[in-house]
Design an enzyme around this catalytic site. Structure first.
Site, mmCIF file in Angstrom:
data_model
loop_
_atom_site.group_PDB
_atom_site.id
_atom_site.type_symbol
_atom_site.label_atom_id
_atom_site.label_comp_id
_atom_site.label_asym_id
_atom_site.label_seq_id
_atom_site.Cartn_x
_atom_site.Cartn_y
_atom_site.Cartn_z
ATOM 1 N N SER A 1 47.627 27.340 43.603
ATOM 2 C CA SER A 1 46.793 27.803 42.778
ATOM 3 C C SER A 1 47.224 27.655 41.432
ATOM 4 N N HIS B 1 27.071 34.375 37.502
ATOM 5 C CA HIS B 1 26.905 32.800 37.517
ATOM 6 C C HIS B 1 27.992 32.256 38.131
ATOM 7 N N SER C 1 27.952 29.467 41.398
ATOM 8 C CA SER C 1 27.787 27.985 41.806
ATOM 9 C C SER C 1 26.971 27.399 40.634
ATOM 10 N N ARG D 1 39.789 19.908 41.852
ATOM 11 C CA ARG D 1 39.314 19.671 43.139
ATOM 12 C C ARG D 1 40.161 18.549 43.873
ATOM 13 N N LEU E 1 48.334 29.848 69.522
ATOM 14 C CA LEU E 1 49.590 30.799 69.564
ATOM 15 C C LEU E 1 49.051 32.254 70.519
ATOM 16 N N GLY E 2 47.770 32.408 70.747
ATOM 17 C CA GLY E 2 47.221 33.386 71.352
ATOM 18 C C GLY E 2 47.637 34.304 70.447
ATOM 19 N N GLU F 1 36.134 26.540 43.198
ATOM 20 C CA GLU F 1 36.093 24.966 42.637
ATOM 21 C C GLU F 1 34.862 24.439 43.470
ATOM 22 N N GLY F 2 33.770 25.027 43.584
ATOM 23 C CA GLY F 2 32.878 24.646 44.058
ATOM 24 C C GLY F 2 32.705 24.917 45.803
HETATM 25 P P1 TGC Z 1 24.060 19.101 35.923
HETATM 26 O O1 TGC Z 1 22.728 19.331 35.201
HETATM 27 O O2 TGC Z 1 23.964 18.233 36.893
HETATM 28 O O3 TGC Z 1 25.169 18.606 34.948
HETATM 29 C C1 TGC Z 1 25.619 19.162 33.516
HETATM 30 C C2 TGC Z 1 26.180 18.096 33.027
HETATM 31 O O4 TGC Z 1 27.614 18.422 33.620
HETATM 32 C C3 TGC Z 1 27.805 16.846 33.987
HETATM 33 N N1 TGC Z 1 28.554 16.916 35.028
HETATM 34 C C4 TGC Z 1 29.723 16.552 35.369
HETATM 35 N N2 TGC Z 1 30.524 15.736 34.557
HETATM 36 C C5 TGC Z 1 31.765 15.433 35.025
HETATM 37 N N3 TGC Z 1 32.060 15.838 36.171
HETATM 38 C C6 TGC Z 1 31.288 16.521 37.115
HETATM 39 N N4 TGC Z 1 31.866 16.788 38.490
HETATM 40 C C7 TGC Z 1 29.829 16.678 36.742
HETATM 41 N N5 TGC Z 1 28.961 17.639 37.267
HETATM 42 C C8 TGC Z 1 28.128 17.655 36.230
HETATM 43 C C9 TGC Z 1 26.487 16.101 34.221
HETATM 44 O O5 TGC Z 1 26.703 14.832 33.958
HETATM 45 C C10 TGC Z 1 25.837 16.660 33.028
HETATM 46 O O6 TGC Z 1 25.951 15.920 31.636
HETATM 47 P P2 TGC Z 1 25.082 15.723 30.309
HETATM 48 O O7 TGC Z 1 25.900 15.051 29.494
HETATM 49 O O8 TGC Z 1 24.113 15.028 30.910
HETATM 50 O O9 TGC Z 1 24.711 17.321 29.939
HETATM 51 O O10 TGC Z 1 24.414 20.581 36.169
HETATM 52 P P3 TGC Z 1 23.983 21.845 36.914
HETATM 53 O O11 TGC Z 1 23.731 22.865 36.185
HETATM 54 O O12 TGC Z 1 22.775 21.300 37.884
HETATM 55 O O13 TGC Z 1 25.043 22.148 38.119
HETATM 56 C C11 TGC Z 1 25.552 21.160 39.046
HETATM 57 C C12 TGC Z 1 26.366 21.801 40.147
HETATM 58 C C13 TGC Z 1 25.701 22.834 40.771
HETATM 59 C C14 TGC Z 1 27.055 20.682 40.642
HETATM 60 C C15 TGC Z 1 27.790 22.129 39.331
HETATM 61 O O14 TGC Z 1 27.661 23.017 38.392
HETATM 62 C C16 TGC Z 1 28.653 22.876 40.128
HETATM 63 O O15 TGC Z 1 29.739 22.018 40.547
HETATM 64 N N6 TGC Z 1 29.177 24.128 40.659
HETATM 65 C C17 TGC Z 1 30.135 24.665 41.209
HETATM 66 C C18 TGC Z 1 30.860 25.563 39.930
HETATM 67 C C19 TGC Z 1 32.325 25.619 40.271
HETATM 68 O O16 TGC Z 1 33.043 24.655 41.096
HETATM 69 N N7 TGC Z 1 32.963 26.420 39.743
HETATM 70 C C20 TGC Z 1 34.484 26.505 39.821
HETATM 71 C C21 TGC Z 1 35.118 27.517 38.761
HETATM 72 S S1 TGC Z 1 36.828 27.178 38.511
HETATM 73 C C22 TGC Z 1 37.692 27.813 40.171
HETATM 74 O O17 TGC Z 1 37.008 27.914 40.651
HETATM 75 C C23 TGC Z 1 39.153 27.790 39.828
HETATM 76 S S2 TGC Z 1 39.870 28.349 41.219
HETATM 77 C C24 TGC Z 1 41.377 27.765 40.746
HETATM 78 C C25 TGC Z 1 42.404 28.113 41.805
HETATM 79 O O18 TGC Z 1 43.040 29.173 41.813
HETATM 80 O O19 TGC Z 1 43.069 26.993 42.248
HETATM 81 P P1 FAD Z 2 27.697 32.207 44.610
HETATM 82 O O1 FAD Z 2 27.333 31.047 43.650
HETATM 83 O O2 FAD Z 2 26.847 33.462 44.223
HETATM 84 O O3 FAD Z 2 27.284 31.662 46.068
HETATM 85 C C1 FAD Z 2 27.214 32.542 47.160
HETATM 86 C C2 FAD Z 2 26.573 31.713 48.646
HETATM 87 O O4 FAD Z 2 25.285 30.881 47.971
HETATM 88 C C3 FAD Z 2 27.382 30.444 48.932
HETATM 89 O O5 FAD Z 2 27.588 30.262 50.047
HETATM 90 C C4 FAD Z 2 26.881 29.188 48.088
HETATM 91 O O6 FAD Z 2 27.237 28.028 48.717
HETATM 92 C C5 FAD Z 2 25.399 29.615 48.217
HETATM 93 N N1 FAD Z 2 24.484 28.951 47.294
HETATM 94 C C6 FAD Z 2 24.561 29.157 45.847
HETATM 95 N N2 FAD Z 2 23.661 28.406 45.487
HETATM 96 C C7 FAD Z 2 23.228 27.538 46.202
HETATM 97 C C8 FAD Z 2 22.115 26.712 46.145
HETATM 98 N N3 FAD Z 2 21.667 26.096 45.269
HETATM 99 N N4 FAD Z 2 22.084 25.798 47.568
HETATM 100 C C9 FAD Z 2 22.577 26.332 48.607
HETATM 101 N N5 FAD Z 2 23.417 27.463 48.572
HETATM 102 C C10 FAD Z 2 23.726 27.906 47.454
HETATM 103 N N6 FAD Z 2 36.361 30.868 38.861
HETATM 104 C C11 FAD Z 2 36.818 30.294 37.608
HETATM 105 O O7 FAD Z 2 36.134 30.199 36.853
HETATM 106 N N7 FAD Z 2 38.171 30.307 37.424
HETATM 107 C C12 FAD Z 2 39.122 30.809 38.376
HETATM 108 O O8 FAD Z 2 40.239 30.507 38.065
HETATM 109 C C13 FAD Z 2 38.703 31.312 39.449
HETATM 110 N N8 FAD Z 2 39.498 31.649 40.284
HETATM 111 C C14 FAD Z 2 39.175 31.974 41.778
HETATM 112 C C15 FAD Z 2 40.177 32.540 42.588
HETATM 113 C C16 FAD Z 2 39.703 33.112 43.857
HETATM 114 C C17 FAD Z 2 40.371 33.683 44.723
HETATM 115 C C18 FAD Z 2 38.142 33.112 44.238
HETATM 116 C C19 FAD Z 2 37.735 33.392 45.576
HETATM 117 C C20 FAD Z 2 37.434 32.575 43.471
HETATM 118 C C21 FAD Z 2 37.607 32.107 41.913
HETATM 119 N N9 FAD Z 2 36.752 31.359 41.048
HETATM 120 C C22 FAD Z 2 37.272 31.167 39.820
HETATM 121 C C23 FAD Z 2 35.368 31.690 41.279
HETATM 122 C C24 FAD Z 2 34.829 30.598 42.269
HETATM 123 O O9 FAD Z 2 34.644 29.243 41.466
HETATM 124 C C25 FAD Z 2 33.455 31.152 42.612
HETATM 125 O O10 FAD Z 2 33.734 32.029 43.588
HETATM 126 C C26 FAD Z 2 32.600 29.947 43.428
HETATM 127 O O11 FAD Z 2 32.169 29.102 42.313
HETATM 128 C C27 FAD Z 2 31.134 30.395 44.002
HETATM 129 O O12 FAD Z 2 30.402 31.415 43.068
HETATM 130 P P2 FAD Z 2 30.202 32.825 43.563
HETATM 131 O O13 FAD Z 2 31.296 33.218 44.239
HETATM 132 O O14 FAD Z 2 29.501 33.420 42.512
HETATM 133 O O15 FAD Z 2 29.171 32.448 44.830
#
Ligand code: TGC
Ligand code: FAD
Length: 386
Positions: free
Chosen positions: A92, A137, A139, A245, A340-341, A365-366
């Site tokens: 991470s 916010h 997802s 990812r 491993l039980g 990361e989604g």
């Molecule tokens: P949507 O309307 O589909 O898109 C908005 C704009 O973004 C562009 N886009 C992308 N571009 C490049 N790569 C992608 N994967 C893209 N996905 C979307 C899209 O083309 C558009 O561009 P434009 O120029 O037309 O405006 O967006 P939406 O609001 O409907 O959301 C789509 C959704 C749900 C798929 C997306 O927001 C999503 O993937 N949600 C999950 C959020 C997430 O992954 N959060 C991660 C936070 S960071 C983290 O967890 C770090 S953990 C790190 C660690 O410890 O290892």
């Molecule tokens: P929510 O979005 O509230 O989702 C809750 C549940 O609802 C999930 O099961 C989801 O799949 C479901 N759900 C939501 N929307 C829909 C839909 N439209 N249809 C069907 N099901 C849906 N974020 C960062 O920005 N930076 C970081 O460095 C980072 N590090 C992290 C480290 C850890 C240890 C953890 C646990 C999380 C971290 N995150 C980070 C946050 C992480 O990216 C979010 O937790 C993740 O994106 C999900 O968001 P949420 O927890 O708010 O869940």
């Protein structure tokens, strides 16, 4: 020990194999002997970050001009795989630093920002964090509320980010917030800026050797030169996520194989009914299915890596491989634990720790379901998450 059922090594370069061996030896020496205790104590092994810098594991794909190792995407994947074999917390740190902090500065930053931050991030002298998720916010980052206004000489940032890896210890954070026109922009927030705090999130049962926290901005003055000039819109953070990812898809293979091999060895040594438990059909079914799924995860990751090297990998392909490989690793961890039980829950073996870590990886990361819906959108053209 089995780690390469399909001779994938034949598809790697000598450089890839050298990199794998050097990270593997380091993980065996510096991570594995200490990681169980760190997890029990809920403490991060911070000193490892600089060592990862020395190994070239921070920003491996960033050009050497900016302190990176200038390696390809498969090398990046292999590094993530070997680090996560040790512990997800270590991977991470390396993925956040590489894909979520160095990548946006390199792709969207000014030349001054690149020269100022990238070399120190590459050595681990500076630790970065990535702020996208907010309390309301996760997802749906497109609804983010964090915002900044233009005050002439500087920007004024307000808002909060939650669940942020390395937030409490970061020297800088890439923070995504809206400007007055409602456009999502990236800002480099530096430690010491007045009004910026980063409280730690306690009592986690997962990623216990990683520090997680909030990023809180209360009228923080951001110098104008800290805006990432070359990106606008949600596409910016999403491009960073594509890189992270992809790395996670490889990382999960490392954790999965560690569980599988632990279970394989245990099943050959443990006897019940006067026979090794590996001789029972039900144990063999578990082992055979685990190896099949891990091998398929390896092949998918390698192919996406090849496409990434050619700049042809699509975000949907990356979603599919992240979802598949993390789910595979989590299933393998659960099956291995059963083999491993009672011993499966003990800290003497790595399985339960990997399983608990992977419960975060399947969410961050989604989430598992969001990635499924991204594939659904790619197939049908209809976004089912809205
Ligand atoms: P949507 O309307 O589909 O898109 C908005 C704009 O973004 C562009 N886009 C992308 N571009 C490049 N790569 C992608 N994967 C893209 N996905 C979307 C899209 O083309 C558009 O561009 P434009 O120029 O037309 O405006 O967006 P939406 O609001 O409907 O959301 C789509 C959704 C749900 C798929 C997306 O927001 C999503 O993937 N949600 C999950 C959020 C997430 O992954 N959060 C991660 C936070 S960071 C983290 O967890 C770090 S953990 C790190 C660690 O410890 O290892
Ligand atoms: P929510 O979005 O509230 O989702 C809750 C549940 O609802 C999930 O099961 C989801 O799949 C479901 N759900 C939501 N929307 C829909 C839909 N439209 N249809 C069907 N099901 C849906 N974020 C960062 O920005 N930076 C970081 O460095 C980072 N590090 C992290 C480290 C850890 C240890 C953890 C646990 C999380 C971290 N995150 C980070 C946050 C992480 O990216 C979010 O937790 C993740 O994106 C999900 O968001 P949420 O927890 O708010 O869940």
């Amino acid at each position: 020990m089995i780690t390469d059922y399909f001779n994938i090594d034949d598809l790697l370069t000598e450089e890839h194999k050298l990199i794998r061996n050097s990270i593997k030896s380091w993980v065996d020496k510096e991570v594995i002997p200490f990681i169980d205790k760190a997890n029990h104590k809920h403490e991060a092994l911070h000193h490892l970050t600089k060592q990862m810098g020395e190994l070239g594991a921070l920003g491996s794909f960033i050009p050497e001009k900016y302190g990176g190792a200038g390696l390809d995407q498969i090398a990046y994947g292999i590094i993530m795989q070997e680090l996560e074999r040790g512990d997800t917390a270590i991977r991470s740190t390396a993925s956040v630093q590489s894909s979520l902090v160095m990548y946006p500065i390199y792709e969207f930053g000014s030349e001054e920002q690149k020269l100022k931050f990238l070399p120190k991030l590459a050595t681990g002298e500076l630790v970065g964090a990535f702020g996208l998720t907010e309390p309301n916010h996760g997802s749906d980052p497109g609804s983010m509320e964090s915002k900044f206004t233009d005050e002439g000489d500087y920007y004024l940032l307000n808002g909060a980010k939650m669940w942020i890896t390395n937030a409490p210890i970061c020297d800088l954070a890439i923070v995504w917030a809206r400007n007055e026109e409602g456009k999502v922009k990236g800002l480099i927030v530096e430690r010491g800026m007045e009004g910026f705090t980063s409280p730690e999130t306690h009592r986690k049962w997962s990623l216990r050797a990683s520090v997680t926290g909030e990023l809180v901005f209360d009228n923080v003055k951001i110098p104008k030169e800290n805006l990432l000039p070359n990106i606008s819109g949600l596409k910016g953070p999403m491009m960073c996520l594509n890189s992270a990812r992809y790395g996670i898809a490889w990382g999960a293979i490392g954790a999965g194989f560690d569980c599988f091999n632990t279970a394989l060895q245990y099943s050959q040594e443990r006897k019940q009914f006067k026979k090794p438990i590996s001789s029972f059909q039900l144990t063999q079914k578990k082992l055979a299915e685990m190896l099949t799924e891990l091998s398929s995860a390896q092949l998918m990751a390698l192919r996406v890596g090849q496409l990434k090297n050619e700049e042809k990998a699509t975000p949907s392909q990356i979603s599919m491989v992240k979802r598949n490989n993390v789910n595979t690793a989590l299933k393998v961890a659960r099956e291995s634990r059963q083999i491993l039980g009672a011993m499966g829950i003990s800290g003497d073996y790595p399985i339960m720790r990997h399983m608990m870590n992977l419960e975060s990886v399947i969410t961050y990361e989604g989430t598992h379901d969001i990635h499924l819906l991204i594939t659904g959108l790619d197939i049908t053209g209809i976004p089912a998450f809205k």
